[in-house]
Design a protein around this motif. Structure first.
Motif, PDB file in Angstrom:
ATOM      1  N   LEU A 103       0.818  -1.207   0.000  1.00 38.69           N
ATOM      2  CA  LEU A 103       0.000   0.000   0.000  1.00 38.69           C
ATOM      3  C   LEU A 103       0.854   1.259   0.000  1.00 38.69           C
ATOM      4  CD1 LEU A 103      -2.773  -0.997   2.578  1.00 38.69           C
ATOM      5  CD2 LEU A 103      -2.901  -1.040   0.081  1.00 38.69           C
ATOM      6  N   GLU A 104       0.346   2.260  -0.703  1.00 39.26           N
ATOM      7  CA  GLU A 104       0.954   3.588  -0.706  1.00 39.26           C
ATOM      8  C   GLU A 104      -0.047   4.595  -0.162  1.00 39.26           C
ATOM      9  OE1 GLU A 104       2.344   4.335  -4.664  1.00 39.26           O
ATOM     10  OE2 GLU A 104       3.762   2.659  -4.625  1.00 39.26           O
ATOM     11  N   LYS A 105       0.428   5.797   0.082  1.00 40.92           N
ATOM     12  CA  LYS A 105      -0.392   6.785   0.783  1.00 40.92           C
ATOM     13  C   LYS A 105      -1.711   7.047   0.069  1.00 40.92           C
ATOM     14  CE  LYS A 105       0.059  11.195   3.204  1.00 40.92           C
ATOM     15  NZ  LYS A 105       0.965  12.338   3.510  1.00 40.92           N
ATOM     16  N   ASN A 106      -1.713   7.069  -1.233  1.00 44.71           N
ATOM     17  CA  ASN A 106      -2.943   7.359  -1.981  1.00 44.71           C
ATOM     18  C   ASN A 106      -3.998   6.269  -1.806  1.00 44.71           C
ATOM     19  OD1 ASN A 106      -0.922   5.899  -3.749  1.00 44.71           O
ATOM     20  ND2 ASN A 106      -2.746   5.686  -5.037  1.00 44.71           N
ATOM     21  N   HIS A 107      -3.558   5.062  -1.478  1.00 46.47           N
ATOM     22  CA  HIS A 107      -4.507   3.971  -1.287  1.00 46.47           C
ATOM     23  C   HIS A 107      -5.327   4.134  -0.004  1.00 46.47           C
ATOM     24  CE1 HIS A 107      -1.427   1.631  -3.811  1.00 46.47           C
ATOM     25  NE2 HIS A 107      -2.477   1.869  -4.581  1.00 46.47           N
ATOM     26  N   LEU A 108      -4.843   4.919   0.931  1.00 43.49           N
ATOM     27  CA  LEU A 108      -5.548   5.105   2.200  1.00 43.49           C
ATOM     28  C   LEU A 108      -6.883   5.798   2.022  1.00 43.49           C
ATOM     29  CD1 LEU A 108      -2.580   6.187   4.511  1.00 43.49           C
ATOM     30  CD2 LEU A 108      -3.509   3.887   4.142  1.00 43.49           C
ATOM     31  N   LEU A 109      -7.088   6.454   0.887  1.00 43.15           N
ATOM     32  CA  LEU A 109      -8.327   7.188   0.635  1.00 43.15           C
ATOM     33  C   LEU A 109      -9.414   6.307   0.028  1.00 43.15           C
ATOM     34  CD1 LEU A 109      -6.787  10.478  -0.842  1.00 43.15           C
ATOM     35  CD2 LEU A 109      -7.473  10.003   1.526  1.00 43.15           C
ATOM     36  N   ASP A 110      -9.111   5.040  -0.170  1.00 43.06           N
ATOM     37  CA  ASP A 110     -10.085   4.150  -0.817  1.00 43.06           C
ATOM     38  C   ASP A 110     -11.422   4.176  -0.072  1.00 43.06           C
ATOM     39  OD1 ASP A 110     -10.481   1.763  -2.795  1.00 43.06           O
ATOM     40  OD2 ASP A 110     -11.265   1.081  -0.866  1.00 43.06           O
ATOM     41  N   LYS A 111     -12.478   4.475  -0.808  1.00 42.62           N
ATOM     42  CA  LYS A 111     -13.792   4.676  -0.206  1.00 42.62           C
ATOM     43  C   LYS A 111     -14.381   3.380   0.346  1.00 42.62           C
ATOM     44  CE  LYS A 111     -18.354   6.662  -1.165  1.00 42.62           C
ATOM     45  NZ  LYS A 111     -19.201   7.335  -2.192  1.00 42.62           N
ATOM     46  N   LYS A 112     -14.280   2.300  -0.414  1.00 41.99           N
ATOM     47  CA  LYS A 112     -14.890   1.042   0.009  1.00 41.99           C
ATOM     48  C   LYS A 112     -14.266   0.531   1.308  1.00 41.99           C
ATOM     49  CE  LYS A 112     -16.019  -3.623  -1.548  1.00 41.99           C
ATOM     50  NZ  LYS A 112     -16.083  -4.550  -2.700  1.00 41.99           N
ATOM     51  N   CYS A 113     -12.943   0.552   1.382  1.00 44.70           N
ATOM     52  CA  CYS A 113     -12.262   0.042   2.579  1.00 44.70           C
ATOM     53  C   CYS A 113     -12.528   0.927   3.791  1.00 44.70           C
ATOM     54  CB  CYS A 113     -10.765  -0.083   2.316  1.00 44.70           C
ATOM     55  SG  CYS A 113     -10.350  -1.336   1.067  1.00 44.70           S
ATOM     56  N   ASN A 114     -12.564   2.230   3.583  1.00 45.47           N
ATOM     57  CA  ASN A 114     -12.875   3.133   4.686  1.00 45.47           C
ATOM     58  C   ASN A 114     -14.296   2.931   5.179  1.00 45.47           C
ATOM     59  OD1 ASN A 114     -10.772   5.291   5.558  1.00 45.47           O
ATOM     60  ND2 ASN A 114     -10.481   5.126   3.339  1.00 45.47           N
ATOM     61  N   ASN A 115     -15.225   2.750   4.249  1.00 45.01           N
ATOM     62  CA  ASN A 115     -16.613   2.521   4.658  1.00 45.01           C
ATOM     63  C   ASN A 115     -16.746   1.242   5.474  1.00 45.01           C
ATOM     64  OD1 ASN A 115     -17.576   4.847   3.478  1.00 45.01           O
ATOM     65  ND2 ASN A 115     -18.226   3.851   1.585  1.00 45.01           N
ATOM     66  N   LEU A 116     -15.994   0.212   5.083  1.00 45.64           N
ATOM     67  CA  LEU A 116     -16.024  -1.036   5.836  1.00 45.64           C
ATOM     68  C   LEU A 116     -15.474  -0.845   7.244  1.00 45.64           C
ATOM     69  CD1 LEU A 116     -14.892  -3.554   3.075  1.00 45.64           C
ATOM     70  CD2 LEU A 116     -17.015  -3.706   4.388  1.00 45.64           C
ATOM     71  N   CYS A 117     -14.370  -0.147   7.357  1.00 47.31           N
ATOM     72  CA  CYS A 117     -13.783   0.080   8.681  1.00 47.31           C
ATOM     73  C   CYS A 117     -14.700   0.931   9.550  1.00 47.31           C
ATOM     74  CB  CYS A 117     -12.414   0.752   8.543  1.00 47.31           C
ATOM     75  SG  CYS A 117     -11.120  -0.356   7.956  1.00 47.31           S
ATOM     76  N   ARG A 118     -15.338   1.905   8.941  1.00 46.78           N
ATOM     77  CA  ARG A 118     -16.263   2.753   9.692  1.00 46.78           C
ATOM     78  C   ARG A 118     -17.428   1.919  10.219  1.00 46.78           C
ATOM     79  NH1 ARG A 118     -16.901   6.020   5.919  1.00 46.78           N
ATOM     80  NH2 ARG A 118     -15.072   7.281   6.484  1.00 46.78           N
ATOM     81  N   LEU A 119     -17.949   1.034   9.373  1.00 47.39           N
ATOM     82  CA  LEU A 119     -19.061   0.177   9.768  1.00 47.39           C
ATOM     83  C   LEU A 119     -18.630  -0.790  10.865  1.00 47.39           C
ATOM     84  CD1 LEU A 119     -21.980  -0.773   9.244  1.00 47.39           C
ATOM     85  CD2 LEU A 119     -21.047  -2.343   7.524  1.00 47.39           C
ATOM     86  N   PHE A 120     -17.477  -1.419  10.704  1.00 46.18           N
ATOM     87  CA  PHE A 120     -16.988  -2.384  11.687  1.00 46.18           C
ATOM     88  C   PHE A 120     -16.680  -1.719  13.033  1.00 46.18           C
ATOM     89  CE2 PHE A 120     -17.115  -5.388   8.470  1.00 46.18           C
ATOM     90  CZ  PHE A 120     -16.583  -6.605   8.833  1.00 46.18           C
ATOM     91  N   SER A 121     -16.331  -0.451  13.007  1.00 51.38           N
ATOM     92  CA  SER A 121     -16.007   0.245  14.255  1.00 51.38           C
ATOM     93  C   SER A 121     -17.241   0.732  14.999  1.00 51.38           C
ATOM     94  CB  SER A 121     -15.068   1.421  13.965  1.00 51.38           C
ATOM     95  OG  SER A 121     -15.718   2.412  13.189  1.00 51.38           O
ATOM     96  N   THR A 122     -18.378   0.774  14.319  1.00 48.70           N
ATOM     97  CA  THR A 122     -19.595   1.286  14.944  1.00 48.70           C
ATOM     98  C   THR A 122     -20.693   0.232  15.087  1.00 48.70           C
ATOM     99  OG1 THR A 122     -20.402   2.052  12.780  1.00 48.70           O
ATOM    100  CG2 THR A 122     -19.185   3.626  14.117  1.00 48.70           C
TER     101      THR A 122
END
Length: 298
Positions: free
Chosen positions: A86-105
């Motif tokens: 992974l590189e820094k630009n990959h951290l903005l991936d919408k699908k993965c962020n949405n999954l982490c947000r859902l799993f955290s809540t």
């Protein structure tokens, strides 16, 4: 033997349909299963996750449905985000962020399996409710490196390379706290002399990033046969149920991971039968699952 073994099972998204049938049996007929074991977590990733690693995810079940099932049975859900490239630009991936947000809540006690330090730092800041597991894809074959990983406060669990499974001389020296963080990979089929393991995982990482690259061709003896459970049982690193009962639990270890996200439901069922189910009830569990008209194992 006062301790319990906690299994961390594959296919959170990939084998949702199997677990949707198996977990009610596990709850309603607990007499079928070993009393000394529980399900600690189920891990996996949906298809097309750029943060994914280890194996290319193929599950298409809705995350909300998956998490609802885990919450119903009090099982921790883990995202396998162990991409090593992974590189820094990959951290903005919408699908993965949405999954982490859902799993955290959605529920409590959900986690992420990680390789990348870049991703780990990002997740710690953005989703502090999640816990983190150091991935076996780091291929930590040197015990000193592994111990340093165990000592890190970042990780609740650390999965060593399978070739450390039987290093009892060093394993028994760990403190009880350190032992509680070790999660052994029990059923690895990979050749114990493999030197290309990191390259294999990097190939999977490239595919998850969408790169057009050739498949990694395993050079190990019998590497073209694919996963065969009976062969895995002959691996010098294999951890069977007698090993767990007679060696690992008395030594103070209690966490055991089963691989298998890229395999079929029928093979995962064999893992569930071998590791969790009393032999005299194997047929009963098979029948209940085979006769469920909503589930196609083959």
């Amino acid at each position: 033997m006062g301790q319990k073994a906690y299994y961390h099972l594959p296919g959170l998204f990939e084998f949702y349909d199997l677990y949707n049938v198996f977990l009610p049996i596990f709850r309603e007929h607990r007499e079928y299963f070993y009393q000394w074991c529980e399900i600690g977590s189920i891990y996996g990733a949906p298809a097309d996750c750029v943060w994914g690693g280890g194996r290319v995810g193929f599950g298409n079940n809705a995350p909300e449905k998956v998490l609802s099932l885990m919450n119903e049975y009090g099982i921790s859900a883990r995202l396998t985000f162990s991409n090593s490239l992974l590189e820094k630009n990959h951290l903005l991936d919408k699908k993965c962020n949405n999954l982490c947000r859902l799993f955290s809540t959605f529920g409590k006690n959900n986690g992420v399996i990680v390789y990348s330090e870049l991703l780990l730092d990002y997740l710690k800041n953005e989703y502090p409710e999640l816990y983190f597991v150091s991935s076996t894809t780091k291929v930590l074959t040197d015990f000193t490196d592994f111990l340093a990983e165990v000592k890190r406060e970042d990780f609740r669990f650390v999965v060593p390379d399978f070739r450390l499974n039987k290093d009892f001389t060093n394993l028994q020296k760990l403190t009880l706290k350190e032992k509680s963080k070790v999660e052994f990979l029990c059923n690895e089929c990979c050749w114990i002399g493999c030197t290309d393991r990191k390259k294999c995982y990097e190939n999977v990482s490239r595919k998850n990033l969408g790169e057009d690259c050739p498949d990694h061709h395993c050079k190990a003896p019998h590497g073209n046969k694919g996963y065969v459970f009976s062969e895995a049982m002959n691996n010098p690193s294999f951890i069977g149920i007698e090993d767990i009962q007679k060696i690992y639990l008395p030594m103070g270890f209690s966490n055991f991971k089963l691989e298998g996200r890229s395999l079929g439901s029928a093979i995962i069922l064999e893992f569930l039968l071998y590791y969790l189910t009393k032999p005299e009830y194997h047929l009963k569990v098979r029948e209940k699952i085979y006769l469920d008209s909503a589930l196609d194992l083959f």
